[in-house]
Each structure stands twice: as structure tokens, then as C-alpha cells.
Design a protein around this motif. Structure first.
Motif, mmCIF file in Angstrom:
data_model
loop_
_atom_site.group_PDB
_atom_site.id
_atom_site.type_symbol
_atom_site.label_atom_id
_atom_site.label_comp_id
_atom_site.label_asym_id
_atom_site.label_seq_id
_atom_site.Cartn_x
_atom_site.Cartn_y
_atom_site.Cartn_z
ATOM 1 N N TYR A 238 28.670 20.555 56.360
ATOM 2 C CA TYR A 238 29.730 20.004 55.518
ATOM 3 C C TYR A 238 30.530 21.125 54.854
ATOM 4 O O TYR A 238 31.756 21.044 54.754
ATOM 5 C CB TYR A 238 29.117 19.088 54.470
ATOM 6 C CG TYR A 238 30.131 18.297 53.677
ATOM 7 C CD1 TYR A 238 30.904 17.317 54.295
ATOM 8 C CD2 TYR A 238 30.334 18.532 52.316
ATOM 9 C CE1 TYR A 238 31.830 16.586 53.577
ATOM 10 C CE2 TYR A 238 31.262 17.813 51.595
ATOM 11 C CZ TYR A 238 32.009 16.841 52.233
ATOM 12 O OH TYR A 238 32.946 16.129 51.529
ATOM 13 N N ALA A 239 29.823 22.178 54.433
ATOM 14 C CA ALA A 239 30.522 23.320 53.838
ATOM 15 C C ALA A 239 31.443 23.979 54.850
ATOM 16 O O ALA A 239 32.514 24.489 54.496
ATOM 17 C CB ALA A 239 29.503 24.337 53.309
ATOM 18 N N GLY A 240 31.046 23.944 56.121
ATOM 19 C CA GLY A 240 31.856 24.590 57.148
ATOM 20 C C GLY A 240 33.256 24.032 57.252
ATOM 21 O O GLY A 240 34.221 24.785 57.418
ATOM 22 N N PHE A 241 33.393 22.695 57.147
ATOM 23 C CA PHE A 241 34.737 22.145 57.317
ATOM 24 C C PHE A 241 35.383 21.665 56.027
ATOM 25 O O PHE A 241 36.537 21.247 56.040
ATOM 26 C CB PHE A 241 34.736 21.022 58.377
ATOM 27 C CG PHE A 241 34.264 19.679 57.925
ATOM 28 C CD1 PHE A 241 35.148 18.748 57.417
ATOM 29 C CD2 PHE A 241 32.939 19.321 58.048
ATOM 30 C CE1 PHE A 241 34.719 17.490 57.021
ATOM 31 C CE2 PHE A 241 32.488 18.069 57.660
ATOM 32 C CZ PHE A 241 33.389 17.152 57.142
ATOM 33 N N THR A 242 34.665 21.742 54.883
ATOM 34 C CA THR A 242 35.299 21.333 53.627
ATOM 35 C C THR A 242 35.437 22.467 52.614
ATOM 36 O O THR A 242 36.330 22.417 51.764
ATOM 37 C CB THR A 242 34.513 20.189 52.957
ATOM 38 O OG1 THR A 242 33.183 20.621 52.675
ATOM 39 C CG2 THR A 242 34.471 18.959 53.853
ATOM 40 N N VAL A 243 34.567 23.472 52.681
ATOM 41 C CA VAL A 243 34.651 24.591 51.742
ATOM 42 C C VAL A 243 35.474 25.742 52.311
ATOM 43 O O VAL A 243 36.267 26.369 51.597
ATOM 44 C CB VAL A 243 33.235 25.085 51.353
ATOM 45 C CG1 VAL A 243 33.333 26.266 50.397
ATOM 46 C CG2 VAL A 243 32.438 23.953 50.715
ATOM 47 N N VAL A 374 41.136 20.983 48.718
ATOM 48 C CA VAL A 374 40.108 20.435 49.607
ATOM 49 C C VAL A 374 38.856 21.299 49.567
ATOM 50 O O VAL A 374 37.724 20.785 49.533
ATOM 51 C CB VAL A 374 40.648 20.314 51.044
ATOM 52 C CG1 VAL A 374 39.528 19.938 52.013
ATOM 53 C CG2 VAL A 374 41.763 19.282 51.113
ATOM 54 N N GLY A 375 39.030 22.626 49.564
ATOM 55 C CA GLY A 375 37.885 23.527 49.527
ATOM 56 C C GLY A 375 37.076 23.392 48.255
ATOM 57 O O GLY A 375 35.836 23.390 48.282
ATOM 58 N N ILE A 376 37.753 23.268 47.122
ATOM 59 C CA ILE A 376 37.047 23.100 45.848
ATOM 60 C C ILE A 376 36.283 21.784 45.833
ATOM 61 O O ILE A 376 35.108 21.731 45.436
ATOM 62 C CB ILE A 376 38.055 23.159 44.682
ATOM 63 C CG1 ILE A 376 38.646 24.575 44.564
ATOM 64 C CG2 ILE A 376 37.388 22.762 43.373
ATOM 65 C CD1 ILE A 376 39.804 24.670 43.592
ATOM 66 N N CYS A 377 36.941 20.718 46.275
ATOM 67 C CA CYS A 377 36.271 19.408 46.308
ATOM 68 C C CYS A 377 35.115 19.413 47.304
ATOM 69 O O CYS A 377 34.073 18.781 47.068
ATOM 70 C CB CYS A 377 37.278 18.317 46.667
ATOM 71 S SG CYS A 377 38.583 18.088 45.430
ATOM 72 N N GLY A 378 35.284 20.125 48.424
ATOM 73 C CA GLY A 378 34.203 20.240 49.395
ATOM 74 C C GLY A 378 33.002 20.971 48.829
ATOM 75 O O GLY A 378 31.853 20.626 49.127
ATOM 76 N N THR A 379 33.254 21.984 47.999
ATOM 77 C CA THR A 379 32.159 22.713 47.358
ATOM 78 C C THR A 379 31.342 21.785 46.470
ATOM 79 O O THR A 379 30.103 21.813 46.473
ATOM 80 C CB THR A 379 32.712 23.875 46.525
ATOM 81 O OG1 THR A 379 33.495 24.736 47.362
ATOM 82 C CG2 THR A 379 31.585 24.680 45.897
ATOM 83 N N ILE A 380 32.041 20.942 45.712
ATOM 84 C CA ILE A 380 31.340 19.954 44.882
ATOM 85 C C ILE A 380 30.557 18.989 45.773
ATOM 86 O O ILE A 380 29.444 18.562 45.438
ATOM 87 C CB ILE A 380 32.335 19.195 43.999
ATOM 88 C CG1 ILE A 380 33.093 20.164 43.087
ATOM 89 C CG2 ILE A 380 31.622 18.138 43.152
ATOM 90 C CD1 ILE A 380 34.229 19.523 42.305
ATOM 91 N N GLY A 381 31.136 18.639 46.931
ATOM 92 C CA GLY A 381 30.460 17.759 47.869
ATOM 93 C C GLY A 381 29.170 18.349 48.407
ATOM 94 O O GLY A 381 28.189 17.624 48.638
ATOM 95 N N TYR A 441 32.372 10.462 50.685
ATOM 96 C CA TYR A 441 31.954 10.769 52.050
ATOM 97 C C TYR A 441 30.589 11.447 52.122
ATOM 98 O O TYR A 441 29.731 11.014 52.906
ATOM 99 C CB TYR A 441 33.015 11.618 52.751
ATOM 100 C CG TYR A 441 32.612 12.006 54.155
ATOM 101 C CD1 TYR A 441 32.718 11.106 55.197
ATOM 102 C CD2 TYR A 441 32.096 13.271 54.422
ATOM 103 C CE1 TYR A 441 32.329 11.445 56.483
ATOM 104 C CE2 TYR A 441 31.706 13.620 55.698
ATOM 105 C CZ TYR A 441 31.829 12.715 56.735
ATOM 106 O OH TYR A 441 31.433 13.057 57.998
ATOM 107 N N PRO A 442 30.329 12.517 51.359
ATOM 108 C CA PRO A 442 29.020 13.177 51.524
ATOM 109 C C PRO A 442 27.842 12.267 51.221
ATOM 110 O O PRO A 442 26.832 12.311 51.919
ATOM 111 C CB PRO A 442 29.094 14.366 50.538
ATOM 112 C CG PRO A 442 30.206 14.050 49.620
ATOM 113 C CD PRO A 442 31.180 13.221 50.386
ATOM 114 N N ILE A 443 27.963 11.412 50.208
ATOM 115 C CA ILE A 443 26.850 10.535 49.862
ATOM 116 C C ILE A 443 26.775 9.341 50.817
ATOM 117 O O ILE A 443 25.728 9.029 51.380
ATOM 118 C CB ILE A 443 26.978 10.058 48.399
ATOM 119 C CG1 ILE A 443 26.785 11.243 47.452
ATOM 120 C CG2 ILE A 443 25.960 8.960 48.102
ATOM 121 C CD1 ILE A 443 26.979 10.898 45.990
ATOM 122 N N GLY A 444 27.909 8.673 51.018
ATOM 123 C CA GLY A 444 27.918 7.484 51.868
ATOM 124 C C GLY A 444 27.546 7.772 53.306
ATOM 125 O O GLY A 444 26.703 7.091 53.899
#
Length: 522
Positions: A238-243, A374-381, A441-444
Motif C-alpha cells: 500500500y505504501a508503494g502506490f500511495t506514499v 495523496v502521499g501524505i494520506c497514503g502514509t496515514i493509511g 480503502y485500507p481498512i475496508g
């Protein structure tokens, strides 16, 4: 486990390989004493450490000691005893520790690079498409091509991992990604959208090792902690494509300044090619790590058969009931999970296709700024993914699926009713991205994976997980194409309406089927 008096019992890994030799055992424990009354000789407390060198010697000892005895041991107390192949001794006999931590780290790097090959290019993909004369339809094909390449090669890589081992398979995949980065870097010279689509497909082919890497993790981790390691692997993916869009955004911001690029014939270094060359360097590093530190092993199929408990038998009986639509309860739930996978993956794929373009057209954001968000939100994800274990203690998989999809629905709804132009409040874009990438998305989606695996249960998971991955890849092909065509022929708001309808239907299905799903995983 057979008692120590049996002449065919497996070697005691808590003792020295050679009683008369050095006192170096296969394992040692901290803060606890070994207790051979526990399964595998594991004490009630303490941390177990496995000596990989001693384990290698154990494999050799086993081959000599059990030569000619076959795979199965004798029958004791009515149960068939099966000895593990020495090549997976370090996996089967591990209690609390991963048996190949270095290999796990290398595999995580492979997964990271595989999804970085789309995440790192995410902020610059739409500007690149525009620069070579493409439109939203072209962008849809470019995004879909990545998943198309992945879905094509996944079964092949799975077969290779069984036939040739993990090392060659992973090295081949990383090499293909390297070729893809070189092709991607030449898109600015070729100037054709078709060439961009080809490069994206090659990158997708190279990243098609998700099933292989999950198989490796399953081989080297104990059952009791396997979910934890799988969650870490999912977090890396997930970090690969969101962070990593943060990296692409940084390259775009730096090289978009006048005078900072290089143009030397075929070698062009600018805001579009810098992420590709960066990825190429990482591929070289990864190949070196595989060659130097990755201990190869052949992927092993586990064909052991265990006796069903009464509880499991009752679950299986319920699963085999026929539903009103003529298929079994089990098949209906499997199909439902596949559709949930499609809806969640498809929603995120639509944002992957249109997120940057929408930020520019409706909020006046530069690609680098939108990519950074998107990268910041992905990090939180990623943090949310790593906390799934704690969340699972207070919520069921079904509750997390419903909650995650409700949050995804709200994130999409936040973007409805906006007028094209730069006068819209940017907080709505921020809120939509946070809800989608950090929570929904990450949780669901992760809960959907967990639910599917639990429903499959004792059945062969490899094939069904392959179908599950294929359904997700198909969603990443269909939804980007849909988003591109609908935006081009109608409007982007119609795309958001379609996503809201899909998510609403998914929530409704899950709520209606929650009792049936719960009975299959109780």
C-alpha cells in the motif's frame, strides 16, 4: 506430536545436533526454559530464536536419518503423522519467529518496488499524457495497462516459483520492471500514447509477483503470527502506490524548474523521466540484494490432510446448502467477496486515474501538490493498516468492511456538485483523499481480504486467492477505462455518481448477507 520414545520421531530441535559436540542447538530461548511437553518443544514463555546454520544442518541430518522412510510417518492414536520436507523445516517448526528475516526484508523490497512503479509515476502520469497529445481516455488505458500486464503474468510467476524457486522468479520480475522503467523514460522521445501504454504494461508484468511473495511469507512464518506478517507485507504494498507519490511529486517540482533538466539525445532527464530512472536504480539495488542475501528455496505445496472438528463439519454442512439462485451458500459468499473486491479496488483505481486531473481542473492544484496530498494520506493509511490487529479486537471483519465502504462513499460524495474551475474550497479535496486513502480503502479492502481467506478456510487457498487477485486486477482494468470514457463523453461527476451507486450496492449486499457470512467464519 509423537512422544520421544518412538523410533521414527522427528529430531528434537531444542537439543544439540550432536550430543557429543558443541552445545549449539537449533534454537535457543530468552527469558524462559524449553519445555518439551509443549508442541514443538516450545515453552509457555520466552522468545524463540532459530539458528539458520543449524537448521541447514538439520536438513542434512534429516535426509540421512529418514532416507527411505517416505514422506509420512507411522499411524499413532488413529492419526496419520506427516513429516515436513527438510526444505521447509525452518517454516514448519517455527513457533513465534520468522525463519528467514533477511529473505522477508528482500521480498518486502520487491513488493515495494512493484507498486512504486505506478505510485512514483502517479503525479506525473497525467501531465505526461497531455504532453504527448493524449486525453482522459488515453490516461484510462495507461492505468489499465499496468493491471493488464499484472493479471497476464501472475499465473506464470506462480508456476515459476514452484518449478524454479523464489530467487529466480523474483530476479526475473525485478529485471522486467527495470526494462519497463527504461521504456517509460523513452516515452518523451517517442511521443506516442501507444508507447506509454506499452511501457505501463511491461511495468505491470514485472510487478506481477504478489502471489509469489505472499507464498514466500507463508512458507517462512509460523501460522500463529502469519496474519501479522501478511499485514506488514500489505502495508508495504500500500505504501508503494500511495506514499511514493511524494517522491514523484518532489521530482516533478524540482525538474519542472527551467534549466534543471538534461537533454542528451536518448537520455532525457526531466520531470517525467526522473521517476523512471530513480526506479531503475532501485531495481539494480534490489537485484544485488537478491543475489547477495536472498537464500533461495523451492516453493512447497502442503498436501497434508487434517481431520475436521465437529465445529468445522457443521460449518461445511451449512456452506453446502443450496441458495435460492441455485448455487451453494459457500459459492455465493465467495462470489460476493469477489464483487466486494471489485468495488473497493475499482473505486481506488478510478481516483488513481482521475485524481490528479480533477485536482487541477476543479481546485487549480499543480500535479506535484495533488501528488503530495495523496502521499501524505497514503502514509496515514499505512499506519491504519498496521493498526488493523488492534481494530480487529473490537470489530468483526464484516463491520470493518461496511464501515470502510461507508467512509469511501462519503469521500466520493464530497466531490459531487463542484464546478469546474479553481474557486472550489480545497478542504473538500483534502477531506476526500483522507477518507479514501487513509481510512476507507485500507481498512475496508483489507477486511475483505481477511473475510475471503476465512471463508475459504481449509480449502486450497492458492487457487482461490489467485482468483481474488485476478478480480482485483480486472477491476483496475475496467474502472479506469470506464472513468476515462465517461469523463470524455459526459462528465467526471457522472463517474462519481457511478462509484456512489457501486459502493451503496456493496454496503447493502454486506448488510443483508452479514448473518450468512458470520456463520461461515464463526
Amino acid at each position: 506430536m509423537m512422544d520421544g520414545s518412538s523410533s521414527t520421531s522427528p529430531p528434537d530441535l531444542l537439543s544439540s545436533p550432536n550430543a557429543s559436540g558443541p552445545a549449539t542447538g537449533y534454537v535457543h530461548m530468552e527469558d524462559g526454559q524449553a519445555n518439551t511437553n509443549h508442541v514443538g518443544g516450545i515453552g509457555s514463555s520466552g522468545l524463540v530464536h532459530f539458528d539458520s546454520i543449524a537448521l541447514d544442518k538439520a536438513r542434512a541430518d534429516d535426509r540421512h536419518r529418514f532416507d527411505g522412510m517416505g514422506a509420512a510417518g507411522g499411524d499413532r492414536d488413529g492419526e496419520q503423522q506427516t513429516y515436513a520436507d527438510p526444505s521447509i523445516l525452518s517454516s514448519v517448526l517455527t513457533a513465534d519467529c520468522i525463519s528467514d528475516p533477511v529473505g522477508f526484508y528482500v521480498v518486502c523490497f520487491v513488493v515495494l518496488i512493484g507498486d512504486m512503479s505506478r505510485g512514483c509515476m502517479f503525479p506525473t502520469l497525467w501531465p505526461l499524457v497531455e504532453s504527448i497529445g493524449g486525453n482522459s481516455v488515453t490516461l484510462g488505458y495507461a492505468v489499465a495497462a499496468f493491471s493488464f500486464g499484472r493479471i497476464l503474468i501472475s499465473p506464470v510467476f506462480g508456476s515459476w516459483s514452484h518449478r524454479h524457486g523464489y530467487s529466480r522468479t523474483l530476479a526475473a520480475s525485478v529485471s522486467i520492471i527495470f526494462v519497463g522503467t527504461l521504456l517509460y523514460a523513452q516515452v518523451v522521445n517517442v511521443g506516442r500514447p501507444e508507447f506509454l501504454i506499452l511501457a505501463q504494461m511491461v511495468l505491470g508484468v514485472g510487478s506481477g509477483t504478489l502471489g509469489v511473495t505472499r507464498g514466500f511469507v507463508a512458507d517462512v512464518t509460523p501460522v500463529r503470527n502469519r496474519t501479522t506478517y501478511m499485514a506488514w507485507l500489505t502495508a508495504v504494498q500500500y505504501a508503494g502506490f500511495t506514499v511514493t507519490p511524494l517522491i514523484g511529486a518532489g521530482f516533478y517540482r524540482f525538474f519542472s524548474q527551467e534549466g534543471r533538466g538534461i537533454n542528451a539525445g536518448l537520455f532525457v532527464l526531466n520531470e517525467y523521466t526522473a521517476p523512471a530512472y530513480f526506479m531503475g536504480l532501485l531495481c539494480i539495488v534490489n537485484l544485488a540484494l537478491i543475489a547477495a542475501f536472498f537464500r533461495d528455496r523451492t516453493r512447497v505445496r502442503n498436501n497434508s490432510v487434517k481431520r475436521k472438528s465437529k465445529k468445522q463439519q457443521s460449518i461445511d454442512d451449512f456452506a453446502m446448502r443450496t441458495t435460492a439462485i441455485g448455487i451453494t451458500v459457500y459459492d455465493a459468499c465467495i462470489l460476493g467477496c469477489l464483487l466486494l473486491n471489485v468495488s473497493t479496488k475499482g473505486s481506488i483505481a478510478s481516483f488513481e486515474t482521475l485524481g490528479i486531473a480533477f485536482a487541477g481542473s476543479h481546485f487549480g492544484m499543480e500535479s506535484s501538490v495533488a501528488g503530495s496530498i495523496v502521499g501524505i494520506c497514503g502514509t496515514i493509511g499505512v499506519v491504519a493498516l498496521l493498526s488493523m490487529g488492534g481494530l480487529a479486537k473490537i470489530m468483526t471483519d464484516i463491520q470493518m468492511i461496511v464501515g470502510g465502504m461507508i467512509v469511501m462513499f462519503i469521500s466520493v460524495a464530497c466531490l459531487l456538485g463542484l464546478e469546474e474551475g479553481g474557486d472550489n474550497p480545497t478542504w473538500r479535496y483534502w477531506l476526500a483523499m483522507i477518507l479514501l486513502y487513509s481510512i476507507g480503502y485500507p481498512i475496508g479492502h483489507t477486511a475483505v481480504i481477511g473475510l475471503f481467506s476465512k471463508i475459504v478456510g481449509r480449502r486450497p487457498q492458492g487457487t482461490l486467492l489467485g482468483w481474488f487477485a485476478s478480480a482485483g486486477s480486472a477491476a483496475r482494468i475496467i474502472f479506469p477505462l470506464m472513468a476515462g470514457y465517461v469523463t470524455q463523453l459526459a462528465s467526471i461527476h457522472l463517474v462519481f455518481i457511478i462509484l456512489c451507486v457501486v459502493l451503496c450496492l456493496s454496503i447493502l449486499f454486506t448488510m443483508l448477507a452479514r448473518e450468512t457470512l458470520g456463520n461461515l467464519i464463526r
